[in-house]
Write an enzyme that holds these catalytic residues in place. Structure first.
Site, short mmCIF file in Angstrom:
data_model
loop_
_atom_site.label_atom_id
_atom_site.label_comp_id
_atom_site.label_asym_id
_atom_site.label_seq_id
_atom_site.Cartn_x
_atom_site.Cartn_y
_atom_site.Cartn_z
N GLY A 215 38.95 43.81 37.12
CA GLY A 215 39.90 44.67 37.80
C GLY A 215 41.08 43.86 38.29
N THR A 216 42.07 44.55 38.85
CA THR A 216 43.23 43.82 39.36
C THR A 216 42.85 43.08 40.62
OG1 THR A 216 43.85 45.83 40.46
CG2 THR A 216 45.01 45.30 38.43
N VAL B 151 33.95 40.88 38.17
CA VAL B 151 32.54 40.83 38.51
C VAL B 151 31.77 40.23 37.34
CG1 VAL B 151 30.55 42.15 39.21
CG2 VAL B 151 32.79 42.82 40.01
N ASP C 162 34.54 53.58 54.77
CA ASP C 162 34.79 53.93 53.36
C ASP C 162 33.49 54.42 52.71
OD1 ASP C 162 36.25 54.39 51.12
OD2 ASP C 162 36.28 52.31 50.44
#
Lengths: 422, 385
Positions: A76-77, A81, A199
């Site tokens: 991802g940006t 992972v 979150d």
């Protein structure tokens, strides 16, 4: 491991300066990168810059040697992972989340990473994701060694995506009860230690190999604020954001997590987003349609909140939806039974003071009435659902990012301004 | 206890040696005298003591004593040994016998009888079974040792040493021997019960089948009678009537099939209503359903402070008076409990113990330490935020 961009020119960066003549702009970035990372990039050669490695570097090297990175699971940006394993016990597979050093952050490290490491290092609970170690690798990237949760997340179980292409998993009210019990235990544990997660959503509830639920992604977490300290209201993924945050409250409590948990419970029954929308205003409008309009009557003091003009308190002609009628609640959430609907409605009270605490929820009768919560090992699982790859998808996501299958973000989110800066 | 125990010097086999007092146990049994007794026993039913024969006393019963295995009739035993232990009346045998030890002979051959007795005695002590051993080899070694002892006792080789071994083992493992015995007894009784139940079941099933067959036969007869009656009473195509009747018969037969299953199903039920199947594995006890545990066994309690609802702190008054705080859901109570928690956070931490623990774990890294410390916090009453 001091990060200083103006450290003395290193022998290694001298070679890059030869290239500088050819592409000046590029080299400036590179030079700062190499010089910044030089103490780490050659850690095994003591004495090159005159001294032994200090204790922190020694410990870091030990930890880094202990966990071996395997194949890339997701990119991802914000973070990559990797699958990894512990060299001291090669059967222990782990996920290694390597956060990228982005220039957009002041010290090269995002506040999310700091929050996540800070809270995960201290919160150890069977229903909270286990951070096993943290180390830095070359280029000052922070690597978090996290237990591998190979069964994807809760959202893949209840939500098949806008195009209904995901795996179809059937589950019962007893399963919902078991998942909620595990979620509430995790939330209770956080709140009991004065941490708000801020979150909570289906994507952040990962499922372990034994079927238990693990609360992940503490990138937006913070500890309870002192009176007088301002808290940012732009927290929590918008679909799960409580009304007080939409109204710009800067002093709120753990009740924000309870709202998110309530939305997750509702989505578990609906098997779809409950209060979706492309903009915050759209979502807030949807909230008033479902849960009713905030007013001084049902939420004393709401008109004093910073964004109160949003609900037009002075304009009597403004539309004031009364919320879903009781029959509709019973129809839509009949699976929970009357006691469950009662709990759901209290968790999603507009007024945060009326929401029960995590402790009160766990003591609620709903968990004790039939059907009893399913045993963890018997819970349904998403067949063929991504596995570790799905976990990687959840880990690499930037905290607070809205679900990405609305039409609007198909266009907007593809253009990644963060990565262009580099 | 066998006599051989008290006898010194039974080390070498003395097959030919016969001493005055009856000699070595083994050689005594090899004596031609006993052989003769044994032989005459076979042919005639005459008591060697009182010389009465079966011809005169048809109810005559012969008994032996495992001391010397000399045979005599029941009335002789009563006569000689009722008033206490007495020497064996057979000439040349002076062993002291007791009445309680007399019993009916199982095997005609006294040598076999004796060997069986010895084997039984040894097996009672060495009663381990194969499951007790890790490997088959271990079990075989054990069996070999046991057989050595048994063989020695039977054939009079190293009798004293063997007896000593046997006694020593019995002394050392008394509890275990008893346990094994109980286990074997239990297994035997359950096996017997199971056999009886299975037998009973098959009897019931057989009876049910017989009843069923009888019923079917009756039905068939009745059906045929029906066809004949209809042929007699109805007018119409005779073939048609026969065909209809046969279809009816078949149909009745079909509906009867489920009935046929029923008695056999109930036959698997034993008398006391317990279902029994062969070849079932032993089931482990299922744990009773536990009630919902809200915190899954965790407990967080503040041991060091009691938080009040309200404190007279004017500098904090805005937090419970400002509507923006109240409407946003801010809870001053959370702040109070956090403050108290933080104030007393270090109270249950004992640095000495932690330092001692650190020396135990060889390489101590900072992250491990943090994780370990955090692990302990789970059970601690307060936290470190």
């Amino acid at each position: 491991m001091g990060v200083s961009t103006n450290s003395p020119v290193h022998p290694k960066s001298a070679s890059t300066e030869i290239q500088a003549a050819k592409a000046k702009a590029l080299t400036v970035i590179r030079a700062t990168e190499t010089s910044a990372s030089s103490p780490i990039s050659k850690p095994s050669s003591p004495g090159e810059d005159g001294g032994e490695r200090d204790l922190a570097e020694e410990l870091n090297a030990q930890t880094r040697a202990r966990y071996k990175k395997g194949k890339l699971l997701g990119e991802g940006t914000y973070a990559n992972v990797f699958l990894g394993h512990d060299t001291t016990s090669p059967n222990t597979l782990v996920a290694i989340k390597k956060t990228k050093k982005l220039d957009s952050f002041k010290d090269g490290m995002s506040i999310d990473t700091i929050r996540e490491i800070r809270f995960l290092q201290e919160l150890k609970h069977p229903n909270i994701i286990n951070l096993m170690a943290v180390f830095s690798s070359k280029d000052q990237n922070v690597n978090m060694v996290i237990e591998l949760l190979p069964r994807g997340d809760l959202k893949t179980i209840y939500y098949r995506g806008a195009d209904a292409k995901g795996p179809e998993v059937s589950y019962t009210g007893a399963d919902i009860k078991a998942w909620m019990a595990m979620l509430m235990r995790a939330v209770w544990f956080c709140h009991e230690h004065f941490v708000m997660h801020r979150d909570i959503k289906g994507d952040n509830l990962l499922i372990a190999a034994d079927g238990s639920l693990k609360l992940a992604d503490f990138g937006l977490a913070r500890s309870f604020a002192d009176p007088g300290t301002r808290m940012t209201p732009e927290m929590v993924t918008s679909f799960y954001r409580p009304p007080e945050l939409f109204l710009g409250a800067t002093h709120y409590s753990a009740a924000v997590d309870i709202w998110s948990c309530g939305i997750v419970l509702g989505e578990l029954v609906k098997r779809d987003y409950w209060v979706p929308g492309h903009t915050d205003l759209e979502i807030f409008t949807r909230i008033t349609e479902v849960f009713g309009s905030p007013s001084e009557a049902n939420w004393p003091g709401v008109t004093k909140l910073p964004n109160a003009p949003l609900i037009n308190p002075s304009d009597d002609s403004a539309p004031r939806p009364p919320g879903m009628p009781t029959e509709q609640w019973n129809r839509e959430f009949g699976q929970l039974g009357p006691i469950g609907i009662d709990l759901l409605r209290s968790m999603t009270s507009l007024d945060p003071r009326k929401r029960p605490t995590a402790k009160q929820i766990l003591a609620h009768d709903w968990f004790r009435t039939a059907p009893a919560p399913t045993k963890t090992e018997l819970l349904p699982q998403a067949g063929g659902g991504g596995g570790p790859v799905k976990m990687a998808e959840d880990l690499k996501r930037k905290p607070g990012e809205a679900p990405s299958d609305g039409r609007a973000d198909k266009v907007a989110r593809k253009i990644d301004f963060g990565s262009m800066k580099k | 206890m066998s006599r051989a125990v008290q006898r010194p010097g039974g080390a070498a086999p003395k097959r030919t040696e016969i001493t005055d007092d009856g000699g070595e146990f083994h050689s005594y049994f090899d004596s031609p005298e006993l052989r003769n007794v044994h032989k005459t026993d076979k042919t005639s039913d005459i008591c060697p003591v009182c010389k009465s024969s079966r011809y005169l006393n048809p109810q005559m019963k012969f008994l032996v004593n495992p001391e010397c295995y000399h045979k005599m009739c029941e009335s002789c035993v009563d006569r000689i040994f009722s008033s206490g232990p007495a020497p064996c009346p057979i000439a040349g045998c002076r062993r002291t016998l007791r009445k309680a030890k007399f019993r009916a002979q199982t095997f005609e051959d006294v040598f076999v009888e004796r060997e069986v007795d010895i084997r039984r005695r040894v097996a009672k002590v060495f009663n381990r079974c194969e499951e007790d051993f890790e490997t088959l080899l271990d079990y075989n070694d054990y069996l070999n040792d046991v057989e050595d002892i048994t063989y020695n006792l039977i054939n009079g080789i190293d009798v004293e040493a063997s007896e000593k071994k046997l006694q020593g083992y019995a002394e050392a493992n008394r509890q275990l021997i008893d346990d094994n015995e109980n286990r074997a007894r239990k297994a035997a009784t359950t096996y017997a019960a199971r056999q009886a139940q299975v037998k009973e079941q098959s009897r019931l099933r057989r009876e049910a089948n017989m009843r069923e067959e009888e019923r079917e036969r009756q039905e068939r007869l009745e059906g045929q009678r029906n066809i004949i009656n209809q042929l007699a009473s109805r007018d119409g195509d005779a073939e048609q009537i026969v065909r209809e009747g046969q279809i009816g018969l078949k149909r009745r037969h079909k509906t009867a099939i489920p009935d046929r299953r029923k008695p056999s199903a109930s036959a698997t039920k034993a008398e006391d209503g317990k279902l029994l199947y062969r070849g079932l594995k032993k089931k482990t006890e299922v744990e009773p359903e536990r009630p919902f545990s809200p915190y899954a066994g965790l407990r967080i309690a503040n041991e060091y402070s009691v938080v009040q609802d309200h404190y007279d702190a004017p500098w904090l008054s805005f937090a419970w008076q400002d509507e923006r705080y109240l409407a946003g859901g801010f809870k001053i109570g959370d702040f109070y409990s956090r403050v108290f928690s933080e104030a007393f956070a270090g109270l249950s931490v004992f640095v000495d113990e932690e330092v001692a623990g650190r020396n135990l774990t060889g390489s101590f890294s900072a992250t491990e330490g943090a994780v370990a410390a955090a692990d302990q916090d789970v059970n601690m009453s307060d936290d470190i935020f």
